[in-house]
Enzyme design. Structure first.
Site, PDB file in Angstrom:
ATOM      1  N   ALA A  73       0.904  -1.350   0.065  1.00 56.31           N
ATOM      2  CA  ALA A  73      -0.147   0.038  -0.068  1.00 56.31           C
ATOM      3  C   ALA A  73       0.845   1.414  -0.159  1.00 56.31           C
ATOM      4  O   ALA A  73       0.532   2.320  -0.545  1.00 56.31           O
ATOM      5  CB  ALA A  73      -0.894   0.077   1.144  1.00 56.31           C
ATOM      6  N   THR A  74       1.942   1.333   0.701  1.00 55.54           N
ATOM      7  CA  THR A  74       2.777   2.374   0.502  1.00 55.54           C
ATOM      8  C   THR A  74       3.255   2.929  -0.532  1.00 55.54           C
ATOM      9  O   THR A  74       3.307   4.042  -1.100  1.00 55.54           O
ATOM     10  CB  THR A  74       4.132   2.324   1.522  1.00 55.54           C
ATOM     11  OG1 THR A  74       3.754   1.947   3.032  1.00 55.54           O
ATOM     12  CG2 THR A  74       5.002   3.426   1.671  1.00 55.54           C
ATOM     13  N   GLN A 181      -7.768  -0.454   5.076  1.00 57.63           N
ATOM     14  CA  GLN A 181      -8.274  -1.245   6.143  1.00 57.63           C
ATOM     15  C   GLN A 181      -9.722  -1.578   5.905  1.00 57.63           C
ATOM     16  O   GLN A 181     -10.362  -2.103   6.767  1.00 57.63           O
ATOM     17  CB  GLN A 181      -8.474  -0.270   7.739  1.00 57.63           C
ATOM     18  CG  GLN A 181      -6.664   0.058   8.056  1.00 57.63           C
ATOM     19  CD  GLN A 181      -6.272  -1.236   8.598  1.00 57.63           C
ATOM     20  OE1 GLN A 181      -7.216  -2.220   8.795  1.00 57.63           O
ATOM     21  NE2 GLN A 181      -4.944  -1.177   9.110  1.00 57.63           N
ATOM     22  N   SER A 199      -3.985  -3.416   0.256  1.00 55.34           N
ATOM     23  CA  SER A 199      -2.746  -4.351   0.602  1.00 55.34           C
ATOM     24  C   SER A 199      -3.368  -5.517   0.852  1.00 55.34           C
ATOM     25  O   SER A 199      -4.387  -5.995   1.459  1.00 55.34           O
ATOM     26  CB  SER A 199      -2.222  -3.759   1.784  1.00 55.34           C
ATOM     27  OG  SER A 199      -0.850  -4.535   2.190  1.00 55.34           O
ATOM     28  N   ALA A 200      -2.684  -6.770   0.584  1.00 53.72           N
ATOM     29  CA  ALA A 200      -2.887  -8.035   0.666  1.00 53.72           C
ATOM     30  C   ALA A 200      -2.756  -8.517   2.151  1.00 53.72           C
ATOM     31  O   ALA A 200      -3.640  -9.195   2.844  1.00 53.72           O
ATOM     32  CB  ALA A 200      -1.918  -9.023  -0.098  1.00 53.72           C
ATOM     33  N   THR A 240       9.626  -7.091 -12.416  1.00 53.01           N
ATOM     34  CA  THR A 240       9.263  -8.338 -12.344  1.00 53.01           C
ATOM     35  C   THR A 240       7.974  -8.488 -11.350  1.00 53.01           C
ATOM     36  O   THR A 240       8.463  -8.288 -10.167  1.00 53.01           O
ATOM     37  CB  THR A 240      10.397  -9.578 -12.183  1.00 53.01           C
ATOM     38  OG1 THR A 240      11.520  -9.179 -13.136  1.00 53.01           O
ATOM     39  CG2 THR A 240       9.906 -10.914 -12.419  1.00 53.01           C
ATOM     40  N   CYS A 326       3.253   1.265  11.671  1.00 58.07           N
ATOM     41  CA  CYS A 326       4.334   2.020  11.066  1.00 58.07           C
ATOM     42  C   CYS A 326       4.778   3.385  11.993  1.00 58.07           C
ATOM     43  O   CYS A 326       5.891   3.865  11.548  1.00 58.07           O
ATOM     44  CB  CYS A 326       3.740   2.621   9.653  1.00 58.07           C
ATOM     45  SG  CYS A 326       3.298   1.390   8.500  1.00 58.07           S
TER      46      CYS A 326
END
Length: 381
Positions: A73-74, A181, A199-200, A240, A326
């Site tokens: 996400a960042t 979130q 994000s995963a 990649t 973070c």
């Protein structure tokens, strides 16, 4: 090692067993590069990536071509914000966000300010809510973007996305949202959104893989690439592709799509049970809104105790945090709670409880008992 009970799911989530099983073949047997177009190894990898792209698009109501894979996400946030800034390079630019955004957003905007952008950081009320009329009054002729998270990572507050979409459409502005979130936890749709970061690892997928939704077939601009070198991901993000991670992300998205409402209902029930017990402690109170929030999050302040010692003792048995992972390395109180008007001492003595699908009622009962015990001991000192 005996781990404490985990109530920090907003920080990260464990990979689902099915996610791990889906990923494993792509580390060894199916090891091809998804960009290799001339042989079966590459074809297999590319097919797996595209299948995952479909699952992720389905989760957020997007088209597959609108999903761009990133390292998390960042990176997605940086691509969205810096990429739009680069598009408008040479033009006067103004952006509107708020003081309770994740540091990945706030720090990126601080960087853009150093490059000449104007940024308005809206204040919030004691619940963490923005004033929509105040937002409208801040829009300037050269405003390019509104940037607001779908759900706050510390309090669970849900911003009024429908109203924000309407404002963005009326004023012809790009609407960016950090939906990290929210995705996989509540139903969300990309209609009215131009850019969305997800994000995963927040939805029981692997770390190190995320995505940026980029709206297509619209007159407002798309972000320019930040990474050059091969033109992967339709030129938005060269490099990649992390095929095992993307496969895991896709599987997690598929699973979350299927159990979305079931998990939310269960977690809301046990969250309320924990909250009721903890708020019965004298001097404890809820930070944020009691209604407009994610069903698995509760942020509670405990007066009359020292924050650092509170966290140290609680984390011996219950894994929790005082805010974003973070920013947990910083000794300062949460910038989110500070923006909501909470005093520094109370900000430090606040705990974010974020539950997950593996959280049990037994976990909650013990957590409440143990925290009551810790508070009593600290106040006794």
């Amino acid at each position: 090692m005996k781990y404490p009970i985990y109530l920090d799911y907003n920080s990260t989530t464990p990979c689902d067993k099915e996610v791990i099983e889906a990923m494993m073949p792509w580390f060894g047997h199916h090891f091809g590069n998804a960009a290799s177009k001339s042989h079966p190894y590459g074809w297999m990898a590319e097919d797996a990536v595209e299948t995952s792209r479909e699952h992720i698009a389905n989760l957020i109501g997007a088209k597959t071509k609108e999903i761009v894979f990133t390292s998390g996400a960042t990176e997605s946030i940086n691509l969205a914000l810096k990429g739009i800034f680069e598009f408008y390079q040479g033009h006067k630019q103004h952006y509107i966000t708020c003081k309770t955004e994740h540091k990945a957003v706030l720090d990126t905007f601080r960087y853009l300010e150093s490059k000449g952008a104007e940024v308005t950081y809206l204040s919030v009320n004691k619940f963490g809510e923005i004033d929509l009329d105040g937002l409208k009054s801040e829009i300037l002729p050269h405003t390019k973007m509104l940037a607001f998270m779908w759900a706050n990572n510390e309090t669970g507050l849900l911003h009024p996305m429908t109203e924000l979409m309407k404002i963005a459409e009326e004023r012809d502005l790009i609407l960016f949202t950090d939906a990290v979130q929210a995705a996989g936890k509540i139903p969300i749709l990309t209609k009215g959104i131009h850019l969305m970061a997800i994000s995963a690892h927040k939805m029981y997928g692997p770390k190190g893989v995320g995505a940026l939704y980029i709206r297509h077939n619209h007159h407002l601009p798309k972000p320019l690439a930040l990474i050059e070198g091969g033109g992967h991901e339709k030129g938005f993000r060269s490099g990649t592709l992390n095929v095992p991670g993307i496969v895991g992300f896709g599987k997690a998205a598929q699973l979350r799509f299927n159990d979305l409402n079931e998990n939310a209902e269960k977690l809301g029930f046990i969250r309320d049970k924990l909250e009721k017990r903890l708020l019965s402690i004298k001097g404890a109170f809820l930070n944020g809104s009691q209604t407009k929030r994610l069903s698995h999050v509760s942020n509670i302040a405990f007066s009359g105790v020292e924050g650092e010692e509170l966290l140290r003792r609680v984390n011996k048995e219950i894994a929790v945090s005082s805010g974003s992972a973070c920013t947990s390395i910083l000794p300062k109180p949460s910038h989110v709670l500070a923006a909501m008007g909470l005093e520094s001492d109370l900000g430090r003595a606040s705990i974010r409880f974020s539950l997950g699908k593996d959280t049990s009622e037994k976990d909650i009962e013990y957590a409440a008992y143990y925290i009551e015990k810790v508070i009593k001991a600290l106040r006794g000192l």
